[in-house]
Design a protein around this motif. Sequence first.
Motif, mmCIF file in Angstrom:
data_model
loop_
_atom_site.group_PDB
_atom_site.id
_atom_site.type_symbol
_atom_site.label_atom_id
_atom_site.label_comp_id
_atom_site.label_asym_id
_atom_site.label_seq_id
_atom_site.Cartn_x
_atom_site.Cartn_y
_atom_site.Cartn_z
ATOM 1 N N SER A 1 -8.177 -8.790 -11.881
ATOM 2 C CA SER A 1 -6.814 -7.874 -11.443
ATOM 3 C C SER A 1 -7.242 -6.157 -11.828
ATOM 4 O O SER A 1 -7.013 -6.021 -11.325
ATOM 5 N N LEU B 1 -0.146 -2.876 -8.283
ATOM 6 C CA LEU B 1 0.272 -2.198 -6.853
ATOM 7 C C LEU B 1 1.325 -1.892 -6.657
ATOM 8 O O LEU B 1 1.651 -0.952 -6.000
ATOM 9 N N LYS C 1 -10.130 0.159 -11.862
ATOM 10 C CA LYS C 1 -11.154 -0.184 -10.625
ATOM 11 C C LYS C 1 -12.534 0.162 -11.085
ATOM 12 O O LYS C 1 -13.390 0.977 -10.057
ATOM 13 N N THR D 1 -9.988 -4.507 -10.901
ATOM 14 C CA THR D 1 -9.750 -4.194 -9.681
ATOM 15 C C THR D 1 -9.005 -3.148 -9.136
ATOM 16 O O THR D 1 -9.575 -2.278 -8.427
ATOM 17 N N TYR D 2 -7.524 -3.321 -9.340
ATOM 18 C CA TYR D 2 -6.941 -2.717 -9.097
ATOM 19 C C TYR D 2 -6.064 -1.246 -9.756
ATOM 20 O O TYR D 2 -5.799 -1.063 -9.367
ATOM 21 N N TYR D 3 -6.648 -2.132 -11.570
ATOM 22 C CA TYR D 3 -5.656 -0.900 -12.272
ATOM 23 C C TYR D 3 -7.167 0.358 -12.901
ATOM 24 O O TYR D 3 -7.223 1.016 -12.721
ATOM 25 N N ALA E 1 -12.600 -3.341 -4.199
ATOM 26 C CA ALA E 1 -11.610 -3.614 -3.109
ATOM 27 C C ALA E 1 -11.948 -3.461 -2.247
ATOM 28 O O ALA E 1 -12.128 -5.153 -1.859
ATOM 29 N N ARG F 1 0.942 -1.032 0.132
ATOM 30 C CA ARG F 1 -0.040 0.008 -0.290
ATOM 31 C C ARG F 1 0.792 1.446 0.069
ATOM 32 O O ARG F 1 0.160 2.176 -0.556
ATOM 33 N N ARG G 1 -2.121 -8.554 -9.709
ATOM 34 C CA ARG G 1 -2.776 -7.513 -8.376
ATOM 35 C C ARG G 1 -1.100 -6.915 -7.818
ATOM 36 O O ARG G 1 -0.971 -5.466 -7.516
#
Lengths: 753, 110
Positions: A559, A460, A566, A562-564, A570, A385, A456
Amino acid sequence: MTSDILITLSLLVWLLPLANFAVLIFFHRRIPRSGDWLATSVVFGTLILSFIILITKLTVYPEQVLQAVYRWVDFGNVPGFGRLSIEIGITIDNISAIMATVVCIVSSLVHLYSIGYMHGDIRYGRYYAYLGIFTFAMQGIVLTNNFLLLYISWELVGLSSYLLIGHWFEKKSASDAAKKAFIVNRFGDVGMFIGILILYATFHSFRFDTVFNGVRSGVLPFGSEAWLTAAGILLFCGAVGKSAQFPLHVWLPDAMEGPTPVSALIHAATMVAAGVYMVARTFPMMTADALLVITYIGTFTAFLAATIAIVQTDIKKVLAYSTVSQLGYMIMGLGTGAYTAGFFHLTTHAMFKAGLFLAAGSVIHAMQHSLQSLNDNQTDAQDIRNLGGLKEKMPITFYSFLMYTLAISGIPLTSGFLSKDEILAGTLVFGKMTGHTIIPIVAFFVAGLTAFYMFRLLILVFLGKHANEQRIEHIHESPAVMTIPLVVFAVLSFFIFFSFNPFNASSGWFEHAVERPEFVVPASVAAASTAQFEGVLHGMHTPAMLISLTVVLIGIALSFGTYYWKKINADALAQKFSWLYKFLYNKWYIDEIYEAIIVNGTKVFSRILGWIDSTIVDGVVNGVAKLTVGIAHGVQKTWKLQSLPAILYIIATALLSLYIGWEAMLLFIPDTSSVLIVIEYGILGLAVSALTFFLFYKGVGGFDTTIIDGVVNLVASVSGLLGLVVRRLQTGKVQTYILWVLFGVIIFFLWFS
Amino acid sequence: MAATLEWLKHPGLQHFLIVGGILFALGLYAVLTRKNGIMVLMGVELILNAANINFIAFSRYSARALDGQMFALFVIVLAAAEVAIALAIVLNIFQNFNTINIDEIDKLKE
């Protein structure tokens, strides 16, 4: 090149790292730069040797198994057992030659990388020494031809992992993690040891080929097939410990406390590879039941670790769980009978997993420098994070990390695609032949999960925006000694090194070299033979490839979504399924369960033992002491005696009086003896004694004060004088006393010789 | 030189006794000179193992079945127990004196 030279070279590959250890552990302070150049160049030397061995083995002796045997101990004829002699030796077959090369590649690149990563460490020299003994121990496992040397090297691997995980032992968590790794491994090793003993008791040999030949000729441990299955499962227990399979996987994530290059070494080439390699070695003697257990444990481990990896936030923890999951894959592959695939995955995984860890180390290294220059001690450099957006700042690290991620996810053109596809095809065959359809289903699901959590991590850490503008200014690409190994591993993750066909490895050199051995177990308990297995396997490649690609692409898409991009939130999902999130985040609460049952159970047991010791045992001892003191006090009170001489005097007079009374009785007693008369005269004798005693005690009381006390005082003053002299010798130090004892012994020797 | 090499090539009782002797001397040296209590314990272990080597060597080169080996096994077991207790003693010493430097622990004098 004759086979003798190959054996000599393999001995060098095995023993040179040990020489590294021996030189560095004693002399690292006297060698410039703590000897890192020495260790690194020697290991690169063994890398060249191992390549020579591999190429010669595959070209000149493709089919033979080269062995060198040395009789280590010969006890002669042992009563009740027969001839007891222990042979050790090394063997070079295709899998040991390949594995030795893999170990050398990873170890040498880790040595090189550590020059940058461990720069300025407080125990720099010792670190290199430990790397040496780690490599030596692993090569011992790889090159040995018998269970005894395997077990010895196995334990040496345990020891060196303990030393390296606890390298920064000032940190409580690091020393705890080291102890945990060591102790958890013990559980598995006990099982393995019993398994080895079962085999030894039956076949009177530790050698693999003797044991296999014995089983093939129909000799079974204690004459039963169940014992053969038991021996197989017990041996597998060792692999459960070392290769971090459920339920003994708990040490591996904690082992992340060690320096990152060590994690790369442990996860790729040494330690965890040992378990898979051992299962591959003992594969021919596994019964169908043992293989079923192995398959289920492997599958469950793969699933368990993959689910945990999804929610972890520490960059190294994610990689650790991905290793556990991939190891489960390999074990599952071996269990299903896809021997070549399992071993193939061990090799390809070694390359990209070592790379992943080294890349993570590169990120952590850069992050720590950035935090240091900002005087920030609070932020965790490993928490994903706090990372993000490192792509531009660390391009080499990013592109190699991308390559590894593609490989571990199983994207075509990578080595991981080839090996993973083989394993998945193997599970499909297994499901079809035995009816355990759950195995392929879970295997494909885990393939999707792997792609999901690996991307992921990639997104991140490297994509998106960095958490802190100030920090990213100070982040720089790592030095060349660290990026060169990254690039090498990234290159080795391409398919071309294992097969020229990017979609099917069966035409490549690897699959030719590593052929599945036939089972030696009786046909009634054996799993499907190679021919049967290959027959079904033939039609399974294409479906396995298509399904796995679909699942993997879904994983990657999720993936990115969710994370790129958005599209999927998540955090909201984690909130909504908070019970599931917590369950996964806390690693299925397995550590807590162990804490509650095993750790606390042991503590309670030891407390009970402690209570028995301090209450019952000490009670008896103290009771005896108290009883003695009580009696002494009682005697003292009644007789009002003050000193030891007085007591002695009284005892002496009493004995004397009794003797006089006895003599007097004998003098007067008549020959006719009836009980009454004896009692009568007895009383008379006692009366005489009492009288004499009274006379002595009262009448000669002065004797006590002058002569007795005089002698006593004389003795006292003489010993006082002696004491003054001897006191000089009494330093109070234990070692001086031992010295005197030594002199005494020497004088005795001179006297009697 | 050639004679020495020949001698080295054929291990016999002497060789084992020499190894045992060296081990014993090293152990004794450690016991007498180390300041750290744990190092002294290690010296004791060396001495015990020197004795083990002698036991086994004599047993091997004489007609006595496996007596020496049995003894050695007992010694090993006892040594394990001894280490457990000795380390407990060292821990206690550390708790009482706050050091395991045995030069500073000379209460026996009083």
